[in-house]
Design a protein around this motif. Structure first.
Motif, PDB file in Angstrom:
ATOM      1  N   UNK A 164      18.454 -11.469  -3.574  1.00  0.00           N
ATOM      2  CA  UNK A 164      18.845 -11.925  -4.908  1.00  0.00           C
ATOM      3  C   UNK A 164      18.312 -10.996  -5.990  1.00  0.00           C
ATOM      4  N   UNK A 165      17.076 -10.531  -5.841  1.00  0.00           N
ATOM      5  CA  UNK A 165      16.526  -9.568  -6.803  1.00  0.00           C
ATOM      6  C   UNK A 165      17.296  -8.254  -6.745  1.00  0.00           C
ATOM      7  N   UNK A 166      17.697  -7.850  -5.553  1.00  0.00           N
ATOM      8  CA  UNK A 166      18.473  -6.619  -5.431  1.00  0.00           C
ATOM      9  C   UNK A 166      19.817  -6.737  -6.139  1.00  0.00           C
ATOM     10  N   UNK A 167      20.417  -7.908  -6.093  1.00  0.00           N
ATOM     11  CA  UNK A 167      21.690  -8.098  -6.803  1.00  0.00           C
ATOM     12  C   UNK A 167      21.521  -7.875  -8.299  1.00  0.00           C
ATOM     13  N   UNK A 189      11.656   9.911   0.955  1.00  0.00           N
ATOM     14  CA  UNK A 189      12.022   9.532  -0.407  1.00  0.00           C
ATOM     15  C   UNK A 189      10.744   9.235  -1.173  1.00  0.00           C
ATOM     16  N   UNK A 190      10.590   9.850  -2.339  1.00  0.00           N
ATOM     17  CA  UNK A 190       9.453   9.519  -3.186  1.00  0.00           C
ATOM     18  C   UNK A 190       9.912   9.439  -4.632  1.00  0.00           C
ATOM     19  N   UNK A 191       9.174   8.695  -5.405  1.00  0.00           N
ATOM     20  CA  UNK A 191       9.613   8.376  -6.755  1.00  0.00           C
ATOM     21  C   UNK A 191       8.405   8.383  -7.681  1.00  0.00           C
ATOM     22  N   UNK A 192       8.306   9.392  -8.504  1.00  0.00           N
ATOM     23  CA  UNK A 192       7.179   9.480  -9.422  1.00  0.00           C
ATOM     24  C   UNK A 192       7.238   8.333 -10.417  1.00  0.00           C
ATOM     25  N   UNK A 249       0.834  -1.192   0.000  1.00  0.00           N
ATOM     26  CA  UNK A 249       0.000   0.000   0.000  1.00  0.00           C
ATOM     27  C   UNK A 249       0.871   1.245   0.000  1.00  0.00           C
ATOM     28  N   UNK A 250       0.968   1.916  -1.075  1.00  0.00           N
ATOM     29  CA  UNK A 250       1.556   3.253  -1.291  1.00  0.00           C
ATOM     30  C   UNK A 250       2.533   3.715  -0.240  1.00  0.00           C
ATOM     31  N   UNK A 251       3.771   3.893  -0.629  1.00  0.00           N
ATOM     32  CA  UNK A 251       4.806   4.117   0.368  1.00  0.00           C
ATOM     33  C   UNK A 251       5.767   5.231  -0.007  1.00  0.00           C
ATOM     34  N   UNK A 252       6.209   6.042   0.987  1.00  0.00           N
ATOM     35  CA  UNK A 252       7.364   6.927   0.884  1.00  0.00           C
ATOM     36  C   UNK A 252       8.477   6.334   1.730  1.00  0.00           C
ATOM     37  N   UNK A 260      12.137  -4.782  -4.882  1.00  0.00           N
ATOM     38  CA  UNK A 260      13.572  -4.616  -5.126  1.00  0.00           C
ATOM     39  C   UNK A 260      13.843  -3.367  -5.956  1.00  0.00           C
ATOM     40  N   UNK A 261      12.980  -3.076  -6.908  1.00  0.00           N
ATOM     41  CA  UNK A 261      13.173  -1.900  -7.753  1.00  0.00           C
ATOM     42  C   UNK A 261      13.062  -0.612  -6.936  1.00  0.00           C
ATOM     43  N   UNK A 262      12.113  -0.575  -6.017  1.00  0.00           N
ATOM     44  CA  UNK A 262      11.969   0.609  -5.154  1.00  0.00           C
ATOM     45  C   UNK A 262      13.173   0.741  -4.225  1.00  0.00           C
ATOM     46  N   UNK A 263      13.581  -0.363  -3.597  1.00  0.00           N
ATOM     47  CA  UNK A 263      14.736  -0.308  -2.701  1.00  0.00           C
ATOM     48  C   UNK A 263      15.982   0.115  -3.477  1.00  0.00           C
ATOM     49  N   UNK A 264      16.146  -0.422  -4.688  1.00  0.00           N
ATOM     50  CA  UNK A 264      17.307  -0.059  -5.490  1.00  0.00           C
ATOM     51  C   UNK A 264      17.299   1.428  -5.835  1.00  0.00           C
ATOM     52  N   UNK A 265      16.122   1.984  -6.079  1.00  0.00           N
ATOM     53  CA  UNK A 265      16.034   3.417  -6.376  1.00  0.00           C
ATOM     54  C   UNK A 265      16.452   4.248  -5.173  1.00  0.00           C
TER      55      UNK A 265
END
Length: 352
Positions: free
Chosen positions: A126-129, A337-340, A36-39, A99-104
């Motif tokens: 593993x996805x983060x790698x 942190x937010x990411x459009x 559910x929607x996160x910053x 993983x994509x959000x954490x990587x960003x």
């Protein structure tokens, strides 16, 4: 009511550490909901004698909202039991989105709430790698009957010690345990506490119970220990003002966050006065500074319940982060942190 979430994050700075360059391109853009929607609230601490932003450590606090695998272990919520509505493919897609959000955000230490178990944490690492983010040092709190998920930490740094802070159950109802992890940051010790306090389905006494155990653990730390507390406290920055109004107060205006962990200097029942960065003189070791107060009131939220902004996610700092030795907080570095496109769409939080 619709639940909308944001996330919390912290940046810290350490001697001899240079963070990897952030990736500017992402190879995947999946449309399966991941949470559910996160910053992600972020702050910075620096090691004594260093001021370059290239030597930062970022600490992320992220409630990933019930990250279960596709195996039937018996502790899953009904919607995450293997079947047409939840399977290995959907699990993999959810891992990729998280993983994509954490990587960003590119953290060096990620404090995650609501992860099913250690194997799920390994799958996420593993996805983060695949994104070039190496958070391969993993610590998890112990499995607990009735507590379907746990607190997890993923880190670039070697784990030198770990302790699970056991929280007694209330009758038959389990309470999630907390996690204490010591990291070797290029030869410099840093302790991180990961918490996920009882939700507001429960009265404030449940959160006070967890807060007292955390406070007593902190009081037993050696003097000038550098540490950070991160996670989902299920408490607003001004909990003393909202607890009674929301019907959670069963402890005479005392709250776990403002009064037991002492992010406020005012006593229970009086007008709320938040602790400022320099206001640790005479305070107990477990007194904390909450950097949410550095932001304008309109920006103080990591979660939106219906239309009400809330701050359940916190990264709290002790007096040792302001003493000019070891690790220290960089003033006014805390921000969400937010990411459009992932955490926001047209300026509004959404599920990607």
């Amino acid at each position: 009511m619709d639940d909308e979430k944001f996330v919390a994050m912290t940046r810290i700075k350490a001697k001899h550490h240079t963070r990897a360059e952030k990736r500017s391109e992402w190879r995947h853009h999946l449309s399966i909901p991941f949470s559910p929607k996160i910053f992600l609230p972020i702050l910075t601490i620096t090691f004594a004698g260093f001021s370059s932003t290239s030597d930062t450590i970022r600490i992320l606090s992220y409630n990933v909202n019930n990250l279960f695998d596709a195996k039937l272990d018996g502790g899953e919520y009904p919607e995450f039991r293997p079947g047409p509505a939840w399977n290995a493919s959907l699990y993999d897609s959810r891992l990729e989105n998280i993983a994509t959000v954490i990587a960003a955000a590119d953290p060096d230490i990620a404090v995650l709430c609501e992860v099913e178990n250690q194997e799920v944490a390994k799958d996420l690492a593993a996805h983060l790698r695949d994104h070039g983010v190496l958070l391969d040092n993993i610590a998890v709190s112990a499995p607990k009957a009735g507590a379907n998920t746990m607190v997890v930490m993923l880190s670039r740094f070697r784990i030198s010690d770990k302790m699970v802070l056991k929280i007694p159950n209330f009758g038959r109802e389990p309470t999630r345990d907390m996690l204490q992890v010591s990291f070797d940051v290029n030869g410099h010790p840093l302790t991180v506490f990961g918490v996920h306090w009882p939700s507001k389905l429960h009265s404030e006494s449940r959160r006070i119970n967890a807060a007292k155990i955390l406070a007593s653990t902190i009081e037993a730390l050696p003097a000038k220990t550098d540490f950070v507390i991160a996670g989902d406290f299920n408490s607003d920055w001004n909990e003393s003002e909202v607890s009674a109004a929301e019907g959670h107060d069963d402890c005479g205006d005392t709250t776990g966050l403002n009064n037991i962990i002492s992010t406020a200097t005012s006593p229970p029942g009086s007008a709320l006065v938040m602790r400022r960065k320099g206001e640790f003189g005479g305070a107990v070791k477990s007194a904390m500074y909450d950097p949410w107060i550095e932001l304008p009131p309109a920006k103080r939220f990591s979660y939106v319940y219906g239309k009400s902004p809330c701050t359940p996610d916190h990264i709290l700092l002790p007096a040792s982060m302001f003493d000019g030795t070891g690790f220290s907080y960089v003033n006014h570095s805390f921000e969400p942190f937010f990411w459009n496109g992932r955490l926001l769409k047209d300026g509004k939080p959404f599920e990607c």
